[in-house]
Every structure is written in structure tokens, then in C-alpha cells.
Design a protein around this motif. Structure first.
Motif, PDB file in Angstrom:
ATOM      1  N   GLN A   1       7.254  10.746   5.616  1.00 18.60           N
ATOM      2  CA  GLN A   1       6.869  11.850   6.489  1.00 18.60           C
ATOM      3  C   GLN A   1       7.610  11.836   7.823  1.00 18.60           C
ATOM      4  O   GLN A   1       7.624  12.838   8.536  1.00 18.60           O
ATOM      5  CB  GLN A   1       5.359  11.817   6.735  1.00 18.60           C
ATOM      6  CG  GLN A   1       4.563  12.132   5.498  1.00 18.60           C
ATOM      7  CD  GLN A   1       3.073  11.895   5.687  1.00 18.60           C
ATOM      8  OE1 GLN A   1       2.630  11.408   6.720  1.00 18.60           O
ATOM      9  NE2 GLN A   1       2.292  12.239   4.676  1.00 18.60           N
TER      10      GLN A   1
ATOM     11  N   LEU B   1       4.406   6.475   2.162  1.00 18.96           N
ATOM     12  CA  LEU B   1       4.126   7.871   2.515  1.00 18.96           C
ATOM     13  C   LEU B   1       4.378   8.127   3.996  1.00 18.96           C
ATOM     14  O   LEU B   1       4.927   9.165   4.369  1.00 18.96           O
ATOM     15  CB  LEU B   1       2.682   8.227   2.145  1.00 18.96           C
ATOM     16  CG  LEU B   1       2.397   8.341   0.651  1.00 18.96           C
ATOM     17  CD1 LEU B   1       0.897   8.491   0.409  1.00 18.96           C
ATOM     18  CD2 LEU B   1       3.158   9.500   0.045  1.00 18.96           C
ATOM     19  N   GLN B   2       4.001   7.191   4.846  1.00 19.77           N
ATOM     20  CA  GLN B   2       4.235   7.347   6.282  1.00 19.77           C
ATOM     21  C   GLN B   2       5.732   7.391   6.585  1.00 19.77           C
ATOM     22  O   GLN B   2       6.184   8.201   7.397  1.00 19.77           O
ATOM     23  CB  GLN B   2       3.583   6.216   7.056  1.00 19.77           C
ATOM     24  CG  GLN B   2       2.084   6.308   7.111  1.00 19.77           C
ATOM     25  CD  GLN B   2       1.468   5.122   7.832  1.00 19.77           C
ATOM     26  OE1 GLN B   2       2.120   4.452   8.619  1.00 19.77           O
ATOM     27  NE2 GLN B   2       0.199   4.865   7.544  1.00 19.77           N
TER      28      GLN B   2
ATOM     29  N   ALA C   1       0.856  -1.185   0.000  1.00 16.43           N
ATOM     30  CA  ALA C   1       0.000   0.000   0.000  1.00 16.43           C
ATOM     31  C   ALA C   1       0.894   1.237   0.000  1.00 16.43           C
ATOM     32  O   ALA C   1       1.823   1.335   0.797  1.00 16.43           O
ATOM     33  CB  ALA C   1      -0.898  -0.005   1.225  1.00 16.43           C
ATOM     34  N   PRO C   2       0.644   2.178  -0.888  1.00 12.15           N
ATOM     35  CA  PRO C   2       1.454   3.395  -0.926  1.00 12.15           C
ATOM     36  C   PRO C   2       1.448   4.160   0.396  1.00 12.15           C
ATOM     37  O   PRO C   2       2.375   4.898   0.684  1.00 12.15           O
ATOM     38  CB  PRO C   2       0.813   4.228  -2.037  1.00 12.15           C
ATOM     39  CG  PRO C   2       0.058   3.257  -2.872  1.00 12.15           C
ATOM     40  CD  PRO C   2      -0.353   2.153  -1.945  1.00 12.15           C
ATOM     41  N   SER C   3       0.434   3.947   1.209  1.00 16.13           N
ATOM     42  CA  SER C   3       0.357   4.671   2.483  1.00 16.13           C
ATOM     43  C   SER C   3       1.541   4.336   3.400  1.00 16.13           C
ATOM     44  O   SER C   3       1.997   5.196   4.153  1.00 16.13           O
ATOM     45  CB  SER C   3      -0.966   4.388   3.186  1.00 16.13           C
ATOM     46  OG  SER C   3      -1.104   3.014   3.455  1.00 16.13           O
ATOM     47  N   LEU C   4       2.062   3.115   3.335  1.00 16.58           N
ATOM     48  CA  LEU C   4       3.222   2.765   4.148  1.00 16.58           C
ATOM     49  C   LEU C   4       4.429   3.600   3.745  1.00 16.58           C
ATOM     50  O   LEU C   4       5.123   4.165   4.591  1.00 16.58           O
ATOM     51  CB  LEU C   4       3.556   1.278   4.002  1.00 16.58           C
ATOM     52  CG  LEU C   4       4.885   0.846   4.619  1.00 16.58           C
ATOM     53  CD1 LEU C   4       4.876   1.044   6.130  1.00 16.58           C
ATOM     54  CD2 LEU C   4       5.206  -0.580   4.255  1.00 16.58           C
TER      55      LEU C   4
ATOM     56  N   ILE D   1       4.578   7.743  -6.553  1.00 10.04           N
ATOM     57  CA  ILE D   1       4.997   8.675  -5.508  1.00 10.04           C
ATOM     58  C   ILE D   1       6.373   9.218  -5.881  1.00 10.04           C
ATOM     59  O   ILE D   1       7.261   8.460  -6.264  1.00 10.04           O
ATOM     60  CB  ILE D   1       5.107   7.973  -4.137  1.00 10.04           C
ATOM     61  CG1 ILE D   1       3.768   7.363  -3.727  1.00 10.04           C
ATOM     62  CG2 ILE D   1       5.606   8.947  -3.075  1.00 10.04           C
ATOM     63  CD1 ILE D   1       3.861   6.490  -2.494  1.00 10.04           C
TER      64      ILE D   1
END
Length: 66
Positions: A29, A25-26, A20-23, A46
Motif C-alpha cells: 500500500q 499488505l502494508q 503476518a500477511p499484514s506486513l 495475496i
């Protein structure tokens, strides 16, 4: 022992674009990571200065690391 930001690098292995791209991104950040390296056969959508993609076929892992 204090760990500085320059010491932390995240390595992420992405097989068959299941990550998942959210990992990623986290991780990007987080100030704790100076760099994030993603290894896999498909590039995520990304872009970030701390992010580096490595074209890597995980099904051929044994031959690629020799």
C-alpha cells in the motif's frame, strides 16, 4: 538527494510461514515501494501487481546463494 518511487524495493524473508500477511499488505500500500519481493517456502494468499514470490528454502540458505 531525492529518492524516487522507482528506487525502492522491499525484500521480505518468510521462514516457515511465520510472517503476518499484514506486513506485506502494508508494504504494498506504500507508494514509496515500486516492488515487494517475498522469499520463502510458502506463498501467502495475496496477489498484487507489485508483489513477486520467490520459492526459497531458508534452511538451505548457504547452498542457495552460492
Amino acid at each position: 538527494m531525492e529518492i524516487s518511487r522507482d528506487d525502492n524495493i522491499a525484500l521480505v524473508f518468510n521462514s516457515a510461514h511465520l510472517l503476518a500477511p499484514s506486513l506485506v499488505l502494508q508494504l504494498l500500500q506504500q507508494d514509496a515501494y515500486a516492488a515487494v519481493h517475498v522469499f520463502g517456502d510458502k506463498k501467502l494468499n495475496i496477489e498484487h501487481p507489485k508483489l513477486t514470490y520467490h520459492d526459497f528454502d531458508l534452511s538451505q540458505l548457504e547452498t542457495q546463494i552460492r
